[in-house]
Design a protein around this motif. Structure first.
Motif, PDB file in Angstrom:
ATOM      1  N   GLU A   1      70.301 -51.908  97.632  1.00  0.00           N
ATOM      2  CA  GLU A   1      69.396 -51.268  98.603  1.00  0.00           C
ATOM      3  C   GLU A   1      69.277 -49.770  98.333  1.00  0.00           C
ATOM      4  OE1 GLU A   1      71.021 -55.032 100.098  1.00  0.00           O
ATOM      5  OE2 GLU A   1      71.998 -53.241  99.321  1.00  0.00           O
TER       6      GLU A   1
ATOM      7  N   GLU B   1      65.550 -47.850  96.909  1.00  0.00           N
ATOM      8  CA  GLU B   1      64.776 -46.777  97.537  1.00  0.00           C
ATOM      9  C   GLU B   1      64.159 -45.841  96.503  1.00  0.00           C
ATOM     10  OE1 GLU B   1      63.641 -46.862 100.608  1.00  0.00           O
ATOM     11  OE2 GLU B   1      64.720 -48.768 100.579  1.00  0.00           O
TER      12      GLU B   1
ATOM     13  N   ARG C   1      61.222 -47.859  95.038  1.00  0.00           N
ATOM     14  CA  ARG C   1      60.138 -48.046  96.011  1.00  0.00           C
ATOM     15  C   ARG C   1      59.042 -46.991  95.821  1.00  0.00           C
ATOM     16  NH1 ARG C   1      60.183 -50.752 100.584  1.00  0.00           N
ATOM     17  NH2 ARG C   1      62.455 -50.777 100.745  1.00  0.00           N
TER      18      ARG C   1
END
Length: 191
Positions: A175, A179, A182
């Protein structure tokens, strides 16, 4: 020491808007599929699955022992993601996949890759070795992790993005790494 040639052909969908470049594949004994980022100990397809479907296991086959090459290829074709590596010939200074012990013998012909994907405006390097190798080819500045620098190469204005390594040798959660990805995936229209 003997050198190794890159075992895969570049994956270059005609609609590619993003070119992701790693350093060089691990030894075949570590592969769970015949495609890029094949090692189950590498989080690339978990990162992409998390961003695309909200599920880090999205691109794993049932049982979680192999990546699902067909779904990964279909996703990359549909979304316009091209894949290759910055080195096409290396010497492994130690008998492992660590970038720290890869000696690049021959770099990628980036101009030839870009000629095959004319819509590509963003290049991502997925670790320090890939970034260093690409900078040796292009002479461009080094972006900070998660950021980009302008790059003029082969008559094109591009953005060079530097992402954190997807290797588990870089011990951050999926995770956290996602980011960074992303941002470039969003800007490239991937997600």
């Amino acid at each position: 020491m003997n050198s190794e040639q890159h075992p895969l052909e570049p994956f270059l969908p005609e609609n590619a808007r993003l070119l992701m470049l790693g350093s060089f594949p691990p030894k075949r004994i570590r592969w769970s599929m015949e495609f890029f980022y094949p090692n189950l100990q590498n989080d690339m397809w978990r990162i992409v699955g998390y961003l695309a479907a909200g599920d880090r296991m999205h691109f794993l086959e049932p049982g979680g022992r192999r990546f699902d090459k067909d779904r990964i290829e279909a996703f990359c074709r549909e979304r316009g993601i091209a894949l290759y590596d910055t080195a096409v010939e290396v010497i492994r200074l130690k008998d492992n996949a660590s970038d720290n012990f890869l000696q690049v013998v021959r770099e990628v012909d980036l101009e030839a890759l870009l000629a095959r994907i004319p819509a590509c405006g963003n290049i991502v390097t997925t670790g320090q070795k890939a970034t260093d190798t690409l900078r040796a080819v292009t002479g461009c500045d080094e972006p900070a992790v998660g950021e980009w620098v302008p790059m003029h190469f082969a008559g094109r204005d591009l953005k060079l993005w530097r992402m954190p390594s997807s290797s588990r040798a870089y011990p951050r959660p999926v995770e956290w790494k996602a980011e960074f990805y992303r941002k470039v995936f969003s800007e490239s229209g991937i997600i």
